[in-house]
Design an enzyme around this catalytic site. Structure first.
Site: not given
Length: 471
Positions: A47, A56, A119, A188, A322, A446
């Site tokens: 991510c 982004k 792991a 995406i 995410a 406003h």
């Protein structure tokens, strides 16, 4: 390989340092739990390093590029230079590095033990960690699997191609595509299509569905209008049969309805499907229950069928986002610490950082009608909003759907500037089962895009000030 002679003991081990994993680790530390976080690559996961954040950067750059014409109207200098992809990629690298260092610093400040390595679960209570020639074994009380997912190309498309790209590869390009073919209709795909178009690429979108996009029909209709306005060609009911690299691009063969067609471009972006990263964990050896697609089945506390093992994020069923991973990660450690957390993804918003952006939460008009609910619909075009006029961001609208019988808001949808920032308000209103009056009562700044939400809510009963009355 050097194998540790003595296994080491740990209370809580989290496998995977993406947004879900490191958020869980920090929350565990906040709750006083000793925690060890294992990550084989960089903290922040896909991510931060290859997905959400890099994409982004590109969507933000595209947004700024799209503002050039309006900046000229305002008398502001715009420069005459061409877009420099190399500088954008450099900026992307700088941003991701700074954010990654921030995550590393937060883990250190919270006394989270961070281990680098790959792991694999050896048993229900122990994990092996391989780092180069070193292999260590850790015995744990609880473990959380937060290893994310990997995008996978559809069958028939060549792998390891320089011009056929998945999401984690798209934002490492060293050249701007001359003609980008986009295959997909998810968030995406839309971000890639509209961003690279704004940055100067010709774009063609291939859409498998006749309905085109998975939004409220009003949003889809407006989106199709804007794509046509931008001269982004969208081909519906298009299914890729094969794709091959040519000397200077890519050739795509597809069916559109019953016709066989082809399109050539410089690059092909494929949304693909996503596969949970559990194949190498060894969880199938000791009974961790999975779906047919490989996702780990969990209960409301993110606990798997093996009580000592939890799972969060993309390795579990549901939206691969995410925000879900972060929410689940916090909940898992809170449950481990003896709390009673709740994860309810009913109003998880759909967010698209496209040009313009899209935000959607709750029921669409079509879903509400299919459920047999008598509804009211208020839709306010941003062309009637003062701040939209000032900023030149007049495309789009805000749509509010409510239940006639009790005036409870059922869904809020927006396409246009400010949609992403307003989405939190949409979700908050839906979570509190807000009524029409709850939306209309507060004072709105406003001028602001926020007023679009007010006017859409007032439009439910014909009270919108800047909306032409219905005949």
């Amino acid at each position: 390989m050097v194998v540790g002679e003595i296994s080491q003991e740990r209370d809580l081990i989290i496998i995977g340092g993406g947004p879900g994993g490191y958020s869980a680790a920090i929350r565990a530390a906040q709750l006083g739990l000793p925690v060890t976080l294992i990550e084989q690559a960089d903290l922040g996961g896909v991510c931060l390093n290859k997905g959400c954040i890099p994409s982004k950067v590109f969507t933000y750059a595209a947004k700024k590029q799209a503002e050039t014409a309006h900046m000229k109207e305002l008398g502001l200098p715009t420069g005459d230079g061409t877009f420099d992809l190399e500088k954008l990629v450099s900026y992307k690298s700088k941003v991701t590095e700074q954010l990654r260092k921030g995550v590393e610093a937060l883990c250190k400040a919270n006394k989270v033990e961070v281990l680098k390595g790959k792991a694999g679960l050896i048993a229900e209570d122990r994990v092996g960690v391989e780092n180069g020639h070193q292999f260590d074994i850790y015995v744990f009380k609880q473990a959380i699997i937060a290893t994310g997912s990997t995008p996978v190309l559809p069958q028939g498309l060549p792998k390891n191609s320089e011009r056929i790209l998945l999401s984690h590869e798209m934002f490492d390009l060293q050249e701007l595509p001359e003609h980008l073919i986009v295959y997909g209709n998810d968030y995406i795909s839309l971000e890639v299509a509209t961003s690279f178009h704004a940055l100067g690429a010709k774009v063609t979108i291939l859409l498998e569905q006749a309905a085109a996009f998975p939004f409220d029909e009003s949003i889809t209709k407006e989106l199709n209008r804007l794509l046509k306005k931008k001269k982004i060609k969208a081909i519906k009911e298009a299914v890729i049969q094969s794709a091959e690299e040519t000397e200077d691009g890519v050739r795509v063969m597809f069916t559109a309805g019953e016709k066989e067609e082809e399109v050539t471009g410089s690059h092909l972006f494929v949304a693909g499907s996503r596969q949970p990263n559990v194949q190498d964990l060894g969880i199938n050896r000791f009974g961790v229950e999975q779906t047919s697609e490989g996702f780990v089945k969990v209960n409301g506390n993110m606990q798997s069928s093996v009580p000592s093992i939890y799972a969060i994020g993309d390795v579990t069923e549901g939206p691969l986002l995410a925000v879900k991973a972060i929410k689940q990660g916090k909940a898992a450690v809170e449950a481990i610490a003896g709390g009673k957390p709740e994860v309810d993804l009913t109003f998880l918003p759909t967010i698209v950082h496209s040009v313009p952006p899209i935000a959607s939460a709750g029921l669409t008009e079509q879903q509400a009608r299919e459920l047999g609910i008598d509804i009211r619909v208020g839709q306010f075009a941003l062309g009637g909003n003062g701040y939209a006029m000032i900023t030149g961001k007049k495309d789009g609208f805000v749509k509010v759907i409510s239940d006639v019988s009790n005036e409870i808001v059922l869904g809020i949808h927006m396409i246009g500037e400010g949609a992403v920032e307003l989405s939190s308000t949409f979700v908050q209103l839906l979570e509190m089962a807000a009524k029409e009056e709850d939306v209309k009562f507060p004072a709105y700044a406003h001028p602001s895009f926020n007023e679009g939400l007010l006017e859409a809510a007032e439009g439910l009963i014909g009270q919108a000030i800047h909306m032409v009355p219905k005949k």
